[in-house]
Design a protein around this motif. Structure first.
Motif, PDB file in Angstrom:
ATOM      1  N   SER A 285     -11.263   8.602   3.877  1.00 30.84           N
ATOM      2  CA  SER A 285     -10.576   9.864   4.166  1.00 30.84           C
ATOM      3  C   SER A 285      -9.121   9.505   4.426  1.00 30.84           C
ATOM      4  CB  SER A 285     -11.177  10.541   5.392  1.00 30.84           C
ATOM      5  OG  SER A 285     -12.515  10.880   5.147  1.00 30.84           O
ATOM      6  N   PHE A 286      -8.211  10.287   3.862  1.00 25.96           N
ATOM      7  CA  PHE A 286      -6.802   9.950   3.998  1.00 25.96           C
ATOM      8  C   PHE A 286      -5.945  11.199   3.926  1.00 25.96           C
ATOM      9  CE2 PHE A 286      -7.786   9.917  -0.461  1.00 25.96           C
ATOM     10  CZ  PHE A 286      -6.669  10.441  -1.092  1.00 25.96           C
ATOM     11  N   GLU A 287      -4.701  11.002   4.284  1.00 28.01           N
ATOM     12  CA  GLU A 287      -3.721  12.078   4.241  1.00 28.01           C
ATOM     13  C   GLU A 287      -2.544  11.612   3.404  1.00 28.01           C
ATOM     14  OE1 GLU A 287      -1.560  15.062   7.394  1.00 28.01           O
ATOM     15  OE2 GLU A 287      -2.236  13.123   8.109  1.00 28.01           O
ATOM     16  N   SER A 288      -2.026  12.501   2.581  1.00 29.51           N
ATOM     17  CA  SER A 288      -0.850  12.191   1.784  1.00 29.51           C
ATOM     18  C   SER A 288       0.389  12.547   2.589  1.00 29.51           C
ATOM     19  CB  SER A 288      -0.866  12.988   0.483  1.00 29.51           C
ATOM     20  OG  SER A 288       0.374  12.829  -0.175  1.00 29.51           O
ATOM     21  N   LYS A 289       1.297  11.599   2.667  1.00 27.52           N
ATOM     22  CA  LYS A 289       2.566  11.820   3.370  1.00 27.52           C
ATOM     23  C   LYS A 289       3.688  12.129   2.386  1.00 27.52           C
ATOM     24  CE  LYS A 289       0.944  10.690   7.440  1.00 27.52           C
ATOM     25  NZ  LYS A 289       0.928  11.569   8.564  1.00 27.52           N
TER      26      LYS A 289
ATOM     27  N   LEU B 245       0.301   7.141   1.546  1.00 27.10           N
ATOM     28  CA  LEU B 245      -1.003   7.593   2.011  1.00 27.10           C
ATOM     29  C   LEU B 245      -1.311   6.983   3.372  1.00 27.10           C
ATOM     30  CD1 LEU B 245      -2.975   6.985  -1.320  1.00 27.10           C
ATOM     31  CD2 LEU B 245      -1.803   9.079  -0.606  1.00 27.10           C
ATOM     32  N   SER B 246      -1.932   7.760   4.215  1.00 27.36           N
ATOM     33  CA  SER B 246      -2.324   7.295   5.537  1.00 27.36           C
ATOM     34  C   SER B 246      -3.837   7.398   5.662  1.00 27.36           C
ATOM     35  CB  SER B 246      -1.638   8.142   6.613  1.00 27.36           C
ATOM     36  OG  SER B 246      -2.026   7.723   7.894  1.00 27.36           O
TER      37      SER B 246
ATOM     38  N   ALA C 225      -5.945  -1.144   8.739  1.00 28.88           N
ATOM     39  CA  ALA C 225      -4.692  -0.679   8.134  1.00 28.88           C
ATOM     40  C   ALA C 225      -4.664   0.840   8.111  1.00 28.88           C
ATOM     41  CB  ALA C 225      -4.560  -1.220   6.723  1.00 28.88           C
ATOM     42  N   LYS C 226      -3.526   1.407   8.391  1.00 32.14           N
ATOM     43  CA  LYS C 226      -3.391   2.867   8.352  1.00 32.14           C
ATOM     44  C   LYS C 226      -2.629   3.313   7.109  1.00 32.14           C
ATOM     45  CE  LYS C 226      -5.858   3.881  11.759  1.00 32.14           C
ATOM     46  NZ  LYS C 226      -7.201   4.243  11.420  1.00 32.14           N
ATOM     47  N   GLU C 227      -1.545   2.641   6.780  1.00 30.39           N
ATOM     48  CA  GLU C 227      -0.815   2.970   5.560  1.00 30.39           C
ATOM     49  C   GLU C 227      -1.510   2.255   4.410  1.00 30.39           C
ATOM     50  OE1 GLU C 227       1.626   5.284   5.467  1.00 30.39           O
ATOM     51  OE2 GLU C 227       1.148   5.489   7.586  1.00 30.39           O
ATOM     52  N   ILE C 228      -1.702   2.986   3.325  1.00 29.53           N
ATOM     53  CA  ILE C 228      -2.459   2.450   2.207  1.00 29.53           C
ATOM     54  C   ILE C 228      -1.792   2.918   0.910  1.00 29.53           C
ATOM     55  CG2 ILE C 228      -4.064   4.409   2.299  1.00 29.53           C
ATOM     56  CD1 ILE C 228      -6.300   2.506   1.518  1.00 29.53           C
TER      57      ILE C 228
ATOM     58  N   GLU D  98      -4.501   0.241  -3.360  1.00 29.98           N
ATOM     59  CA  GLU D  98      -5.426  -0.164  -2.303  1.00 29.98           C
ATOM     60  C   GLU D  98      -6.538   0.869  -2.116  1.00 29.98           C
ATOM     61  OE1 GLU D  98      -2.444  -2.790   0.517  1.00 29.98           O
ATOM     62  OE2 GLU D  98      -2.376  -0.603   0.633  1.00 29.98           O
ATOM     63  N   LEU D  99      -6.204   2.134  -2.271  1.00 30.25           N
ATOM     64  CA  LEU D  99      -7.217   3.184  -2.196  1.00 30.25           C
ATOM     65  C   LEU D  99      -8.259   2.979  -3.292  1.00 30.25           C
ATOM     66  CD1 LEU D  99      -8.200   5.880  -0.968  1.00 30.25           C
ATOM     67  CD2 LEU D  99      -6.691   7.028  -2.590  1.00 30.25           C
TER      68      LEU D  99
END
Length: 136
Positions: free
Chosen positions: A96-100, A105-106, A120-123, A127-128
């Protein structure tokens, strides 16, 4: 939405044989928040991208099916029957992630077999893809 195009491009770059499954025109007037991608011919895995529709939050999964033949049959039924067709798929890995914006991606949550540093939080988009790649 730019982030959807970014993710489609990342999927295509990482899985060059991939193809997005398309619904029939019967679904044309419905909002579509689920996207399915075959990663390659003769595989029993399917990528599933779900967008919540209101924010830039997504869930990306690899789904596993009992055989390539089962997946092929379900993918053939998808255009007319929609996403319920794939309910028998078992999630192998989920992010699950959020687009910045601008490809940033976070990561919010990792489940299953990811093969990635889940601290890791930033991806990145690559990497996704690595996180959900069932062939890794």
């Amino acid at each position: 939405m730019d982030v959807l195009n970014y993710l489609r491009d990342e999927i295509k770059a990482y899985f060059p044989e991939s193809s997005e499954l398309q619904l029939s025109s019967a679904f044309a007037n419905q909002r579509r928040f689920n996207f399915y991608f075959e990663i390659a011919p003769q595989q029993r895995f399917l990528l599933y991208l779900s967008w919540d529709g209101d924010y830039n939050r997504f869930t990306f999964k690899s789904l596993e099916f009992s055989s390539e033949e089962v997946l092929r049959t379900l993918a053939g039924a998808y255009p007319e029957k929609g996403s319920r067709t794939f309910n028998i798929g078992k999630p192998r890995s989920t992010v699950s992630f959020e687009s910045k914006g601008s490809g940033s991606l976070s990561a919010l949550e990792f489940k299953g077999v990811t093969g990635f540093d889940t601290a890791a939080k930033e991806i990145s988009g690559r990497e996704l893809m690595e996180c959900v790649d069932p062939l890794r």
